[in-house]
Design a protein around this motif. Structure first.
Motif, PDB file in Angstrom:
ATOM      1  N   PHE A 441      31.237  35.621  45.540  1.00 11.43           N
ATOM      2  CA  PHE A 441      31.554  35.586  44.545  1.00 11.43           C
ATOM      3  C   PHE A 441      30.924  34.215  44.064  1.00 11.43           C
ATOM      4  O   PHE A 441      31.365  33.205  44.631  1.00 11.43           O
ATOM      5  CB  PHE A 441      33.148  35.726  44.195  1.00 11.43           C
ATOM      6  N   THR A 445      34.435  33.160  39.383  1.00 10.46           N
ATOM      7  CA  THR A 445      35.107  34.340  39.229  1.00 10.46           C
ATOM      8  C   THR A 445      36.575  34.359  39.298  1.00 10.46           C
ATOM      9  O   THR A 445      37.417  33.549  39.934  1.00 10.46           O
ATOM     10  CB  THR A 445      34.621  35.189  40.588  1.00 10.46           C
ATOM     11  N   THR A 446      37.387  35.253  38.412  1.00 12.60           N
ATOM     12  CA  THR A 446      38.698  35.204  38.472  1.00 12.60           C
ATOM     13  C   THR A 446      39.165  36.015  39.574  1.00 12.60           C
ATOM     14  O   THR A 446      38.411  36.739  40.274  1.00 12.60           O
ATOM     15  CB  THR A 446      39.204  35.835  37.098  1.00 12.60           C
ATOM     16  N   ASP A 449      39.240  39.813  39.128  1.00 15.68           N
ATOM     17  CA  ASP A 449      37.627  40.181  39.330  1.00 15.68           C
ATOM     18  C   ASP A 449      37.418  40.074  40.636  1.00 15.68           C
ATOM     19  O   ASP A 449      36.771  41.178  41.195  1.00 15.68           O
ATOM     20  CB  ASP A 449      36.515  39.557  38.419  1.00 15.68           C
ATOM     21  N   ALA A 450      37.626  39.222  41.701  1.00 13.94           N
ATOM     22  CA  ALA A 450      37.516  39.119  42.862  1.00 13.94           C
ATOM     23  C   ALA A 450      38.201  40.233  43.597  1.00 13.94           C
ATOM     24  O   ALA A 450      37.742  41.091  44.613  1.00 13.94           O
ATOM     25  CB  ALA A 450      37.957  37.635  43.485  1.00 13.94           C
ATOM     26  N   GLY A 453      36.376  43.692  42.883  1.00 14.07           N
ATOM     27  CA  GLY A 453      35.208  43.934  43.561  1.00 14.07           C
ATOM     28  C   GLY A 453      35.417  43.943  45.064  1.00 14.07           C
ATOM     29  O   GLY A 453      34.699  44.636  45.574  1.00 14.07           O
TER      30      GLY A 453
END
Length: 496
Positions: A441, A445-446, A449-450, A453
């Protein structure tokens, strides 16, 4: 009761039958029938004479009456049960005494019973079945001995000299009634040793019960060990059996014995001496027939000096002392242990992992394993789930094991750079390689979101198998489904 260890063709030899009865006419009549069926018969007039004859006549099957002088059938069976080897034993009982015979079968380990007068056809069938059973047990013992020479005893694995010594000691101590003190670091397999001792003992058909003395508060440990009567203390709403009752005619493992309160240790010592237990709040003692094993990760002498273990209890438990070496002391066993664990983990997780790559095995053998075999199992379990099938590769290992290899490579690269005159720079953050089994990442990256993902990448790796993905991620299947609903990931379908 063959103890000579000869590698003969057991099943091709005539069955040896020892007939024990105080009536001479009954003995001779049974012996004649047995001989007519192609078996070898020997007779004895009571239990003591039978025990003496077994030294020279290794019987495959025993036929015994219950009511006899000197040593009756009950005492005879008790002595057989406590010996290293008990042949299949058929009990003869008078009409109306069937209840006693059934109790004898269950409590004293008899093979079966027959009512008098004996029906020859029934006796012949039972003798042939019992003879086959004895042959299979003989073959099983031979196989166990052969496996121990090849590095396996029960569920224990190891080809190192230290483990071979332990296997030999287990085979000597297992059939006895003696207490055994098992020591070793946490994770070395002390409970596995205890279970192996139980499996090698005449008590193998009885219960095996383990209690962790460190996991129970001082106020409850005596209730757990000895049981309690209704109303013996606040909250005792009914009578409860303790560990000694639960393990009757079996084996009791007292794990972390050094954590047991000193007052409880004194009571335990008395039980070991007298084989009698009194429940908390109880007025009467009752006899128990339990083999006690103890385990500790402390050094026994230091535990005694430090006041954690009573000296007299230590001497009582330390009839046999089995010390398990740490995994770092027997790294030559890591390969065989890993292969055995792989087979077990494939069954547990329904995976099809076939091998461990050379690079992975080298990494496993380099590691110091502070958590010993337990840590190795946890690492392999994670790797098996990640791999799913085929071979376990380096990317299936946790970062601390990959780091061993990466550190060596980085050191070599740094040395090469220095020799080429490359200037060193400030330490850089580690970069995860971009591969089908990794994810990276960018900064910024928040967390949300991580997380998304990571979940979607894991589902891709497991070919949308949500059950396996949840195992890899360390979350419940319900949590995974909830997350997917949040992401609106309808395209993944119902999954597994």
């Amino acid at each position: 009761m063959r103890q000579n260890g000869e590698e003969d063709e057991f099943l091709n030899l005539p069955t040896k039958v020892l007939i024990v009865d105080d009536e001479a006419a009954q003995r001779s009549g049974l012996a004649a029938m047995v001989s007519a069926w192609g078996m070898v018969a020997e007779t004895a007039g009571d239990g003591q004479e039978a025990l003496n004859k077994l030294n020279d006549f290794p019987a495959d099957v025993i036929v015994t009456d219950l009511n006899m002088p000197v040593l009756d059938g009950f005492g005879f069976l008790e002595r057989l049960r406590d010996s290293a080897e008990m042949p299949p034993t058929i009990v003869l009982t008078a009409y109306g005494n069937v209840e006693t015979a059934v109790k004898t079968v269950h409590e004293l380990g008899a093979y079966w019973f027959l009512e008098k007068p004996i029906q020859p056809a029934s006796l012949e069938v039972l003798l042939r079945r019992a003879g086959t059973h004895a042959g299979l047990r003989f073959e099983k013992r031979n196989l166990e001995r052969q496996l121990s020479y090849k590095g396996a005893l029960g569920q224990m694995v190891g080809t190192s000299a230290k483990m071979q010594e332990i296997f030999a000691l287990l085979q000597q101590a297992g059939p006895s009634k003696a207490c055994v003190l098992i020591t070793g670091e946490s994770g070395t397999g002390k409970e596995l040793v205890a279970r192996t001792l139980h499996a090698l003992s005449p008590r193998r058909q009885g219960p095996f019960f383990a209690i962790n003395c460190a996991a129970l508060p001082e106020t409850l440990i005596e209730s757990e060990l000895f049981g309690h009567e209704k109303g013996s203390f606040t909250g005792a709403s009914e009578r409860r059996a303790g560990c000694f009752e639960v393990a009757q005619h079996g084996t009791l493992l007292l794990d972390e014995i050094g954590e047991m309160p000193m007052g409880t240790q004194a009571k335990l010592l008395r039980i070991l001496e007298d084989s009698k237990v009194r429940r908390l709040g109880g007025k009467q003692e009752f006899e128990v027939d339990v083999r006690v094993l103890a385990a500790t990760n402390k050094v026994p002498d230091e535990a005694v000096r430090g006041g954690h273990l009573r000296e007299d209890l230590f001497y009582r438990l330390n009839v046999f002392h089995i010390h398990l070496p740490s995994l770092r002391e027997r790294k030559e066993d890591i390969k065989s242990i890993s292969e055995a664990l792989l087979e077990d983990l494939n069954r547990k997780h329904e995976t099809r992992v076939t091998e461990i790559s050379t690079a992975v095995m080298e990494a496993l053998e380099r590691h110091s394993w502070p958590g010993n075999v337990r840590e190795l199992r946890n690492v392999l379990e994670r790797a098996v789930i990640l791999a799913g099938e085929g071979a376990i590769e380096m990317n299936h290992l946790p970062p601390f094991l990959q780091g061993d290899t990466n550190a060596a490579a980085a050191s070599a690269a740094a040395a090469a750079g220095a020799s080429a005159g490359v200037a060193s720079s400030a330490p850089q953050a580690p970069v995860i390689a971009d591969s089908p089994n990794s994810i990276q990442f960018p900064i910024g990256t928040t967390v949300e979101d991580a997380e998304k993902g990571l979940i979607l990448k894991t589902l891709e790796h497991t070919k949308n198998n949500k059950t396996r993905a949840a195992e890899i991620l360390g979350i419940s299947l319900k949590t995974l489904h909830n997350k997917l609903k949040e992401y609106g990931a309808k395209e993944f379908g119902a999954g597994v």
